[in-house]
Enzyme design. Structure first.
Site, mmCIF file in Angstrom:
data_model
loop_
_atom_site.group_PDB
_atom_site.id
_atom_site.type_symbol
_atom_site.label_atom_id
_atom_site.label_comp_id
_atom_site.label_asym_id
_atom_site.label_seq_id
_atom_site.Cartn_x
_atom_site.Cartn_y
_atom_site.Cartn_z
ATOM 1 C CB SER A 39 -0.941 0.024 1.214
ATOM 2 O OG SER A 39 -0.201 -0.023 2.425
ATOM 3 C CG ASP A 329 -3.645 6.014 6.422
ATOM 4 O OD1 ASP A 329 -2.463 5.768 6.756
ATOM 5 O OD2 ASP A 329 -4.201 5.463 5.448
ATOM 6 C CG HIS A 332 -0.563 4.247 4.302
ATOM 7 N ND1 HIS A 332 -1.802 3.804 4.735
ATOM 8 C CD2 HIS A 332 0.045 3.202 3.712
ATOM 9 C CE1 HIS A 332 -1.935 2.530 4.401
ATOM 10 N NE2 HIS A 332 -0.837 2.141 3.785
#
Length: 368
Positions: A39, A329, A332
């Site tokens: 991600s 977040d 990240h």
């Protein structure tokens, strides 16, 4: 005879000029760029999959030029976007994007998928994600598509001259070994042996990437796993990072760098570049104010302690100024933090980029 000699000279000159233009045009095209991993570098592949590991709803993308979510786990640009800018290129599209065709194919492709790890059993809770073996299958499919477009020899050249980024490994701790108490992998291996196992499996993946044509590969380590807001909220005490996950990162990253240098010696070429992103992260995690952040503990978007619980959603707390937060977040970095990381990749010393930084690579790799 003089006429034919003059005509021949003019014709040769014309050919040189014509082919000179073609060569200049070829050189003007930035090198292709391929991205593999999780991600941290996924630019939207998971948007096309039935999985919970997605970033396709607001407020993701709030600072992206379109102000809309793109599938990037960021408020704006992610690391591949910022490296593409340094290459003077547009960002490679997600491999699953229907827009990846024609000239767009020659830019490269992003094969990354949120939730995946080095191991195939990492991220099983996300169900439909593109594990590393499948990312490589997509890379092979990509090469066939490009060969059909520009010919096999040119396709091989495009891949050999490309820059490749691979970011994987963090989920093997966060979403595997430490996912639940007494996880299957933690019962199978003590942490040091688990790290050894990961490194041995990663080595196979990197050798496979070389076999598929990769000749310049940036390999990032994990960030400070125990200091992300999610782990601060769930495992940290008294505002301190999680010691277990920090220990995991501390074992994994040095062994990864050693393994990459061993691979280079075996291949007799500096194919793999170790990007010490843990050190880059740690700089602003340990001293956020020095980099213009007000906090490196609280996420901009989220809920619960440190905004570290659950997903970033339209109902989450949202900070008004993302540039003041090191984390976007629960897991990240913010776009601003990503920019700092890419500056380290571009110009970092050998303690950050071993054996060389990206600026040096771009100066060395002049293709004609």
């Amino acid at each position: 005879m003089a006429f034919f000699s003059s005509f021949a000279s003019w014709a040769i000159l014309s050919l040189v000029v014509v082919f000179g233009v073609i060569v200049l045009e070829a050189e003007a095209r930035p090198r292709a760029f391929f991205v593999f991993g999780d991600s941290l570098v996924d630019s939207g592949n998971n948007n096309y999959l039935a999985t919970t590991a997605r970033a396709d709803a607001p407020p993701y993308g709030i600072d992206y030029p379109t102000r809309r979510p793109t599938g990037r786990f960021s408020n704006g640009y992610n690391i591949p976007d910022l490296i593409s800018q340094k290459l003077g290129s547009e960002s490679p599209l997600p491999y699953l994007s229907p827009q990846l065709r024609g000239e767009k194919l020659l830019v490269g492709a992003n094969f990354a998928s949120a939730g995946i790890g080095i191991l195939n059993d990492t991220g099983i809770q996300f169900v439909n994600i593109i594990r590393m073996y499948r990312q490589y299958e997509h890379f092979e499919e990509y090469q066939k598509r490009v060969a059909a477009q520009i010919g096999a020899s040119q396709a091989k050249l495009l891949v050999n001259q490309a820059l490749i980024l691979i970011t994987v490994g963090g989920n093997d701790f966060v979403n595997n070994y430490y996912l639940v108490p007494y996880s299957a992998r933690s019962r199978q291996y003590p942490l040091p042996q688990y790290v050894n196992f990961l490194i041995s499996e990663y080595k196979k993946l990197l050798q496979k990437l070389y076999d598929l044509g990769g000749r310049r590969v940036l390999v990032t380590g994990t960030g400070p796993l125990g200091c992300v807001p999610a782990e601060m909220a769930q495992r940290g005490t008294n505002g301190q990072c999680s010691p277990e996950l920090q220990q995991a990162a501390g074992l994994f990253n040095p062994q990864l760098e050693t393994m990459l240098l061993e691979l280079n010696r075996k291949l007799r070429s500096d194919v793999f570049i170790a990007a010490n992103t843990a050190r880059m992260h740690n700089n602003f995690v340990s001293n956020p104010q020095a980099f213009g952040f007000t906090t490196s503990k609280v996420a901009c978007c989220g809920q619960g302690p440190y905004n570290g619980l659950g997903l970033c959603t339209p109902l989450s707390n949202l900070c008004p100024n993302r540039d003041l937060y090191a984390f976007w977040d629960a897991f990240h970095p913010s776009e601003k933090a990503n920019k700092l990381i890419v500056e380290g990749i571009m110009s970092g010393s050998k303690s950050y980029m071993n054996p060389m930084n990206l600026s040096t690579i771009l100066a060395l790799d002049v293709y004609t």
